[in-house]
Design a protein around this motif. Structure first.
Motif, short mmCIF file in Angstrom:
data_model
loop_
_atom_site.label_atom_id
_atom_site.label_comp_id
_atom_site.label_asym_id
_atom_site.label_seq_id
_atom_site.Cartn_x
_atom_site.Cartn_y
_atom_site.Cartn_z
N TYR A 127 0.77 -10.49 -7.99
CA TYR A 127 1.05 -10.43 -6.89
C TYR A 127 -0.10 -10.55 -5.90
N THR A 179 6.70 2.43 -11.76
CA THR A 179 5.34 1.87 -10.88
C THR A 179 4.51 0.94 -11.73
N ALA A 194 2.30 4.08 -1.05
CA ALA A 194 3.53 3.97 -2.26
C ALA A 194 4.35 5.24 -1.84
N TYR A 242 3.82 -6.62 -2.50
CA TYR A 242 4.84 -5.73 -3.40
C TYR A 242 6.20 -6.14 -3.48
N THR A 274 3.35 -4.04 -7.50
CA THR A 274 2.50 -4.41 -6.57
C THR A 274 1.12 -4.97 -7.28
N SER A 275 0.22 -5.46 -6.55
CA SER A 275 -0.94 -5.98 -7.04
C SER A 275 -1.88 -4.90 -7.14
N GLU A 320 1.52 -2.01 -11.70
CA GLU A 320 0.22 -3.00 -10.82
C GLU A 320 0.17 -4.03 -11.74
#
Length: 353
Positions: free
Chosen positions: A147, A140, A117, A152, A109-110, A142
């Motif tokens: 993104y 996970t 989450a 995500y 994800t961003s 970031e």
């Protein structure tokens, strides 16, 4: 220049650590025989002997949820997406006769929102629990700049096992019966076309679903999670009733059922044997999609097809398992015994009307 930090660059290590702690109870609830250790290690350990296998063959599958994620993001309804992810992987394992053992996810994800989450991964854990498959780890990430904010992606990886000599397909022959197991909806395929139809028709995700009899929005109806067929397919297999199974994903029945047939055979299907769910009729009408294209893209109501010799016994067993199952065709011999496996299907007039 002020001292720079990873957090200032968009990556919060503390948030990642908090997420791991938040999902530990959900992951622990999926624990099964064979799992060694818990979350937090550099790798996950699994003991096949402790799981009851003697001479196992490993079977693996990886998949994602595709652009169905866009609908989940737009509506904020993300709880079921994790089930989709698990289903797309484990349903591919059982068609080969394998019992799902463990699952790992990848969430990128961003910017990590820990609570959101955790909800998403809880859905993954739910799918794993319903499949008797352990959630043993994941990743996970970031990635600000890669993104867009709020976006995500989600992918998964499942491993299963079958005793040597018990893999599927096995022994499919002319005269066998094809049974279709009902889908819960669109599942997780074809959503690039679904989204195009929504845009072209002017439909709104927050509006009541035009094809539903209950009070659900279009977004809620389309986000219905993919069915998990693990327990039913394995029950047929362990009872000695199953010769082959095909998970009906992208490509529909024409693209998936022939994959489990031997050369020189044809799956002759009767499209009139099952009722097409209203969501597919709406998609066909709203997008002016041809019947041929609908069958090539969507499951059209059949999420799993199984091939058996003992039709009565298989149907009785599936009924006890709560499946909506019906005979949808037969296996026939091709004129050329060396010809590639094929499928014939001739929907009756108004099939999608």
């Amino acid at each position: 220049m002020a001292s720079l930090t990873y957090r200032a660059a968009g990556v919060d290590i503390a948030a990642g650590e908090a997420l791991v702690e938040a999902i530990k109870p959900a992951a622990a609830a999926t624990r099964r025989a064979g799992v060694l250790g818990g979350l937090g290690g550099f790798g996950a350990l699994f003991d096949l002997k402790a799981a009851g296998f003697h001479d196992p063959i490993l079977v693996s599958s990886t998949d994602g949820v595709g652009t169905k994620l866009k609908l989940a993001i737009e509506t904020g309804q993300q709880d079921g997406i994790g089930i989709d992810l698990v289903a797309m992987c484990v349903n591919d394992l059982v068609v080969q006769g394998a019992e799902p053992l463990f699952f790992l996810d990848y969430f990128a994800t961003s910017r990590l929102e820990t609570k959101a989450a955790a909800r998403l991964i809880a859905g993954i854990a739910q799918g794993c629990a319903e499949s008797s498959c352990a959630l043993v780890g994941g990743e996970t990430a970031e990635m600000p700049g890669l993104y867009a904010p709020g976006d995500y992606d989600l992918a998964g990886f499942a491993v299963g096992a079958a005793e040597r000599g018990h893999l599927l397909p096995a022994g499919v022959a002319p005269g066998d019966t094809v049974i279709g197991l009902a889908a819960s909806g669109v599942h997780a395929n074809g959503f690039s076309l679904v989204r195009r139809i929504i845009a072209a028709s002017g439909a709104r995700l927050e509006a009541p679903a035009p094809f539903a009899t209950d009070a659900v929005t279009l977004g809620e109806a389309l986000l219905t999670p993919t069915r998990l067929y693990v327990k039913s397919v394995l029950a047929l297999h362990r009872a000695g009733l199953l010769k082959a199974a095909a998970h009906i994903t992208g490509g529909g029945l024409p693209g998936n059922l022939p994959r489990v047939l031997p050369a020189g055979t044809i799956a002759a299907l009767d499209a009139g044997a099952w009722s097409v769910p209203p969501v597919f009729r709406w998609l066909a009408a709203a997008g002016s999609v041809s019947t041929e294209e609908m069958l090539r893209v969507f499951n059209c109501g059949i999420g799993m097809a199984v091939i058996v010799a003992d039709e009565a016994a298989a149907l009785a067993r599936l009924k006890t398992l709560g499946e909506v199952a019906r005979v949808i065709g037969r296996i026939e011999a091709a004129a050329d015994t060396s010809a590639p496996a094929a499928l014939t299907i001739d929907p009756p007039p108004g099939w999608l009307a």
